[in-house]
Design a protein around this motif. Structure first.
Motif, PDB file in Angstrom:
ATOM      1  N   ASP A   1       0.864  -1.096   0.092  1.00 18.48           N
ATOM      2  CA  ASP A   1       0.083  -0.086  -0.035  1.00 18.48           C
ATOM      3  C   ASP A   1       0.918   1.167   0.022  1.00 18.48           C
ATOM      4  OD1 ASP A   1      -2.353  -1.556   0.043  1.00 18.48           O
ATOM      5  OD2 ASP A   1      -2.382  -1.699   2.262  1.00 18.48           O
ATOM      6  N   ARG A   2       1.976   1.237   0.653  1.00 17.00           N
ATOM      7  CA  ARG A   2       2.898   2.281   0.599  1.00 17.00           C
ATOM      8  C   ARG A   2       3.326   2.831  -0.763  1.00 17.00           C
ATOM      9  NH1 ARG A   2       7.431  -0.603   3.374  1.00 17.00           N
ATOM     10  NH2 ARG A   2       9.011  -0.804   1.842  1.00 17.00           N
ATOM     11  N   HIS A   3       3.259   1.873  -1.776  1.00 15.87           N
ATOM     12  CA  HIS A   3       3.602   2.102  -3.304  1.00 15.87           C
ATOM     13  C   HIS A   3       2.327   2.451  -3.971  1.00 15.87           C
ATOM     14  CE1 HIS A   3       7.179  -0.253  -1.639  1.00 15.87           C
ATOM     15  NE2 HIS A   3       7.553   1.030  -1.891  1.00 15.87           N
ATOM     16  N   SER A   4       1.268   2.265  -3.502  1.00 13.23           N
ATOM     17  CA  SER A   4       0.161   2.344  -4.444  1.00 13.23           C
ATOM     18  C   SER A   4       0.002   3.838  -5.090  1.00 13.23           C
ATOM     19  CB  SER A   4      -1.173   2.065  -3.418  1.00 13.23           C
ATOM     20  OG  SER A   4      -2.294   2.114  -4.618  1.00 13.23           O
ATOM     21  N   TRP A   5      -0.447   3.470  -6.489  1.00 11.90           N
ATOM     22  CA  TRP A   5      -0.717   5.063  -7.121  1.00 11.90           C
ATOM     23  C   TRP A   5      -2.119   5.642  -6.623  1.00 11.90           C
ATOM     24  CZ3 TRP A   5      -4.325   5.650 -11.453  1.00 11.90           C
ATOM     25  CH2 TRP A   5      -4.985   4.413 -11.892  1.00 11.90           C
ATOM     26  N   LEU A   6      -2.940   4.638  -5.810  1.00 11.10           N
ATOM     27  CA  LEU A   6      -4.255   5.175  -5.395  1.00 11.10           C
ATOM     28  C   LEU A   6      -3.883   5.984  -4.095  1.00 11.10           C
ATOM     29  CD1 LEU A   6      -6.147   1.701  -6.069  1.00 11.10           C
ATOM     30  CD2 LEU A   6      -6.221   3.866  -7.422  1.00 11.10           C
TER      31      LEU A   6
ATOM     32  N   SER B   1      -8.238   7.786  13.678  1.00 13.03           N
ATOM     33  CA  SER B   1      -6.930   8.032  12.940  1.00 13.03           C
ATOM     34  C   SER B   1      -7.053   8.737  11.640  1.00 13.03           C
ATOM     35  CB  SER B   1      -6.381   6.373  12.575  1.00 13.03           C
ATOM     36  OG  SER B   1      -7.218   6.080  11.696  1.00 13.03           O
ATOM     37  N   THR B   2      -5.880   8.833  11.276  1.00 16.43           N
ATOM     38  CA  THR B   2      -5.832   9.495   9.748  1.00 16.43           C
ATOM     39  C   THR B   2      -6.247   8.639   8.843  1.00 16.43           C
ATOM     40  OG1 THR B   2      -3.604   9.366  10.070  1.00 16.43           O
ATOM     41  CG2 THR B   2      -4.366  11.390  10.531  1.00 16.43           C
ATOM     42  N   PRO B   3      -6.769   8.990   7.697  1.00 13.45           N
ATOM     43  CA  PRO B   3      -6.944   8.046   6.525  1.00 13.45           C
ATOM     44  C   PRO B   3      -5.860   7.132   6.123  1.00 13.45           C
ATOM     45  CG  PRO B   3      -7.331  10.165   5.892  1.00 13.45           C
ATOM     46  CD  PRO B   3      -7.081  10.339   7.303  1.00 13.45           C
ATOM     47  N   GLY B   4      -4.747   7.792   5.889  1.00 14.67           N
ATOM     48  CA  GLY B   4      -3.659   6.838   5.363  1.00 14.67           C
ATOM     49  C   GLY B   4      -3.841   6.418   4.130  1.00 14.67           C
ATOM     50  N   PHE B   5      -3.416   5.315   3.856  1.00 12.68           N
ATOM     51  CA  PHE B   5      -3.287   4.697   2.505  1.00 12.68           C
ATOM     52  C   PHE B   5      -4.715   3.896   2.002  1.00 12.68           C
ATOM     53  CE2 PHE B   5       0.980   4.810   4.037  1.00 12.68           C
ATOM     54  CZ  PHE B   5       1.630   5.372   3.190  1.00 12.68           C
TER      55      PHE B   5
END
Ligand code: XIL
Length: 376
Positions: A318-323, A341-345
């Protein structure tokens, strides 16, 4: 043009030797590639060489799970030739060196895509309508990678409904050369890379909606026309950017579509699998389950089709997702995140942002296992 640089530097070799830390949980010891191989298929992912070099955990995961890589960005026209004739092959050469060194294949993504034509080339195509420009670019790339990249997305995303009878996108290529640009590009690619498999890659063909049913229809019509015209087309890439807002993919709709493609004598690759979430306000477990369910559902249908050769995800973690979680997504939840929490990925890839396997990983593994069992 810079010289071909296929052998990695010593520093790179050092890096590539490391396999990094393995994924955390271990349900099966088999990698996704090993599971895929049991039904004669492959597993791969889109990557960026910068990330592979910088992140040992990503490198380790890619080496464990993948036999095929797709350059996420480095092989697009606007990455290769940002200004006329100033070719920049370094990143793609580095990725290819990594792949060759590790015995991985690389997909050629992509030659003609409306989304990656550099501004200067768009202007020239519009003003001069000169095929020579396209030809020169294809020649530069294909002659360089003729012996090392065996499969090309020659045209990416040619379909757009609602504009023309033939369902072709009003891209700069259509504007400059008319609807024959697809067949011309295929012939050009065959001439320049005679041994390579040539494909058309397309998105949004899986949902059970009016728009995507029109897209399927026009895509099949395009394939039929190309076959009838004797175009050198070998296979089809189905991107499969799944989207939870579009509802479940249905076998009655999607399986016949895959069968129609196979019936034209074309092979199929799932080229860019990931899942765009809808309700980011759900607890993480629920989000991960929804992503996994959509993946399982999709792959069970897709892998029941023998013409489907393999699956690539559009990134590994998920840390590399283009989304990305967009402002619109946030607005939909009026800024309130249930768990504070914050929305994050977006969580639509098999590994989370700490490179741990998520339910989506297991959904892919299970679907590959089912496919192997079906094949018996
Ligand atoms: C995307 C990449 O992920 C981004 O990093 C880039 O900026 C734009 O392109 N369909 C495709 C891919 O065929 O090439 C696209 O990749 C995603 C949609």
């Amino acid at each position: 043009m810079t010289r071909r640089r296929l052998l990695p530097s010593a520093a790179m070799l050092g890096l590539f030797g490391a396999t990094g830390s393995g994924p955390a949980s271990a349900v099966s010891d088999d990698s996704l590639s090993q599971l895929a191989a049991r039904s004669g298929r492959y597993f791969g992912a889109a990557v960026r060489i910068e990330d592979i070099l910088a992140e040992a955990d990503l490198r380790g995961t890619v080496l464990r799970e993948c036999v095929s890589l797709t350059p996420e960005f480095a092989l697009k026209w606007d990455a290769v030739e940002r200004s006329p004739e100033a070719f920049r092959f370094g990143p793609i050469d580095d990725l290819l060196s990594f792949a060759v060194q590790q015995g991985l294949r690389m997909r050629g993504h992509t030659l003609l895509w409306h989304g990656s034509v550099p501004d200067w080339a768009q202007a020239q195509l519009r003003s001069q309508r000169s095929w020579t420009l396209v030809q020169r670019y294809m020649e530069a790339v294909l002659s360089r990678y003729r012996g090392t990249i065996g499969q090309w997305d020659v045209v990416n995303e040619p379909i757009e409904t609602g504009y023309r009878m033939d369902g072709l996108r009003g891209s700069v290529f259509l504007e400059a050369f008319g609807p024959d640009y697809v067949v011309r590009a295929l012939h050009e690619a065959r001439r320049l890379a005679p041994g390579a498999e040539l494909m058309i890659n397309e998105f949004a063909l899986e949902a059970d909606s009016k728009v995507e049913s029109d897209r399927r229809y026009h895509f099949l019509k395009l394939l039929e026309r190309l076959k009838r015209a004797g175009a050198p087309l070998d296979g089809v890439g189905l991107q499969a950017h799944l989207d939870l807002s579009k509802g479940p993919v249905r076998a009655v709709v999607y399986a016949p579509f895959l069968q129609d493609i196979a019936g034209l004598g074309l092979f199929i690759a799932i080229t860019e699998l990931d899942v765009k979430e809808y309700d980011y306000a759900q607890p993480v477990d629920r989000r991960d389950r929804d992503v996994a369910d959509a993946t399982a559902r999709y792959l069970d249908i897709a892998l029941a089709q023998p013409a489907v050769r393999g699956v690539s995800t559009w990134g590994m973690s998920d840390r590399h997702s283009w989304l990305r979680v967009t402002l619109e997504d946030l607005a939909r939840h009026q800024g309130s995140w249930k768990d504070g929490s914050t929305p994050g990925f977006n969580r639509g890839l098999p590994f989370n942002s700490s490179m741990r396997r998520k339910p989506m990983y297991h959904a892919i593994a299970n679907a590959l296992q089912h496919a192997a069992a079906r094949r018996g």
